[in-house]
Scaffold this active site. Structure first.
Site, PDB file in Angstrom:
ATOM      1  N   ASP A  90       2.964  -0.528  -6.276  1.00  0.00           N
ATOM      2  CA  ASP A  90       2.864  -1.974  -6.050  1.00  0.00           C
ATOM      3  C   ASP A  90       3.777  -2.743  -7.002  1.00  0.00           C
ATOM      4  O   ASP A  90       4.265  -3.825  -6.665  1.00  0.00           O
ATOM      5  CB  ASP A  90       1.421  -2.446  -6.241  1.00  0.00           C
ATOM      6  CG  ASP A  90       0.491  -1.884  -5.179  1.00  0.00           C
ATOM      7  OD1 ASP A  90       0.938  -1.740  -4.034  1.00  0.00           O
ATOM      8  OD2 ASP A  90      -0.659  -1.567  -5.502  1.00  0.00           O
ATOM      9  N   LYS A 144      -0.471   6.235   3.635  1.00  0.00           N
ATOM     10  CA  LYS A 144       0.610   6.398   2.666  1.00  0.00           C
ATOM     11  C   LYS A 144       0.858   7.877   2.381  1.00  0.00           C
ATOM     12  O   LYS A 144       1.998   8.300   2.173  1.00  0.00           O
ATOM     13  CB  LYS A 144       0.264   5.671   1.367  1.00  0.00           C
ATOM     14  CG  LYS A 144       1.456   5.522   0.445  1.00  0.00           C
ATOM     15  CD  LYS A 144       1.411   4.205  -0.282  1.00  0.00           C
ATOM     16  CE  LYS A 144       2.724   3.873  -0.913  1.00  0.00           C
ATOM     17  NZ  LYS A 144       2.727   2.559  -1.568  1.00  0.00           N
TER      18      LYS A 144
END
Length: 373
Positions: A72, A4
């Site tokens: 998320d 990421k």
């Protein structure tokens, strides 16, 4: 998480340090992150389960003066909100009138629901379910405050079958499961789908076979309308960092979502088509949001986020010239773009008149427009 960090750098030229904390204690986690504030311009939280993620993010946002963003939750919400906005436009539906069923009540589901409500979805038109069934007033279970705030008036008799019978919008955000291509239950699920019902998540091929008019987005890259968070987090942080925003608020999230939704309506550059081996993408059921490798996301989302930050008063250094800012962003895509801008500027300073000898005008013009326009 190292991957990421690479995405942040590759898509938005943001340097990221991957840090893990070996603790499940909420207070210890919060204190550890707070202590990092002098070093970092922003904090991207990852892989924190509900309900702890809600408290951790809210506390950090309240106690820190740099952006804190739990991808998320909000990354999924922002991208899916863009897809939902365009899907409703394609279906000619009003978000204030549609009914929504959300299958799953975890971190991503609650963030999606909160953002959809900000977009105009009415709470009374929402049916929220979790692993135990429909969430309703009076249900005697432990619930976090966010779930409590959106509980509907539905009685226990409203089972997940009635939830699945909703013909408007169904948003599965439950625990991941293994997709079985030869599951004997697929036929039954497809049959339920034909009648507007579904007891479980439906594979894309089954959904299209059962209902050709279905508008569907997934998390997979091999099907249309991939809800990929890489469309969000690098560019949202780029805009927030560039104006030194103290937080990422709802207005900034909505601005990012709107920028993505509008971008999907524009003509897709040839370079993007070549990257995906496609002749054409056009706005509609199978193209609701831009593709992850569409370079134009970098030129649109950070600008929208920085503008929203300035308008809501959370930007310490508001962008003064958004055209110049957009060019700075474009420079991240390569030196050739900077050279082309020099050519464009020269052309604007000394415009030339172009004559199309075979053009049509007046009554012969297909749209009857002024021939001098």
């Amino acid at each position: 998480m190292e991957g990421k960090a690479v995405l942040f750098k590759r898509f938005a030229d943001i340097d990221v340090f991957d840090l893990e904390l070996a603790t499940r204690d909420t207070e210890l986690f919060i204190n550890a992150v707070k202590a990092l504030e002098p070093t970092f311009g922003g904090i991207n939280l990852e892989d924190i389960a509900a309900p702890e993620c809600f408290e951790i993010e809210e506390r950090l946002k309240a106690e820190m003066n740099i952006p804190v963003f739990h991808d998320d939750q909000h990354g999924t919400a922002i991208i899916s909100a863009a897809a939902l906005k365009n899907a409703l436009e394609v279906a000619k539906k009003d978000i204030g009138k549609v009914k929504v069923v959300i299958s799953g009540a975890g971190a991503a589901a609650m963030a999606c629901l909160r953002l959809y409500i900000k977009m105009g979805l009415r709470k009374e038109n929402v049916m929220l379910t979790d692993s135990k069934g429909v969430i309703y007033k009076g249900r005697n279970i432990d619930m976090n405050s966010l779930q409590e705030g959106v509980r509907g008036r539905h009685r226990p008799a409203h089972s997940e079958r009635s939830a699945a019978g909703c013909r408007r919008v169904r948003r599965p955000l439950r625990r991941r499961h293994r997709e079985r291509r030869h599951d004997p239950g697929h036929g039954a699920r497809s049959d339920h789908l034909r009648h507007g019902q579904s007891r479980s998540e439906i594979p894309y091929d089954d959904a299209v076979a059962a209902r050709p008019d279905v508008i569907m987005a997934t998390g997979r890259s091999d099907y249309p309308n991939q809800v990929n968070n890489v469309l969000g987090f690098p560019f949202i942080f780029r805009g927030a960092l560039d104006c030194r925003a103290t937080t990422i608020n709802d207005e900034m999230k909505l601005a990012a979502s709107e920028a993505l939704a509008q971008l999907a309506k524009e003509d897709v550059p040839d370079s993007v088509l070549r990257a995906y081996g496609n002749d054409r993408f056009s706005f509609g059921r199978e193209y609701l949001i831009p593709k992850p490798f569409d370079y134009r996301v970098l030129l649109n989302v950070p600008v929208a986020v920085a503008r929203a930050a300035a308008e809501t008063g959370v930007a310490k250094e508001p962008i003064q010239d958004y055209d110049a800012y957009r060019r700075r962003l474009e420079a991240l895509l390569g030196r050739s773009r900077g050279v082309m801008h020099l050519i464009f500027d020269r052309a604007k300073r000394d415009p030339k008149r172009i004559v199309f000898p075979e053009g049509r005008s007046g009554k012969d013009h297909p749209r009857g427009e002024d021939p001098d326009r």
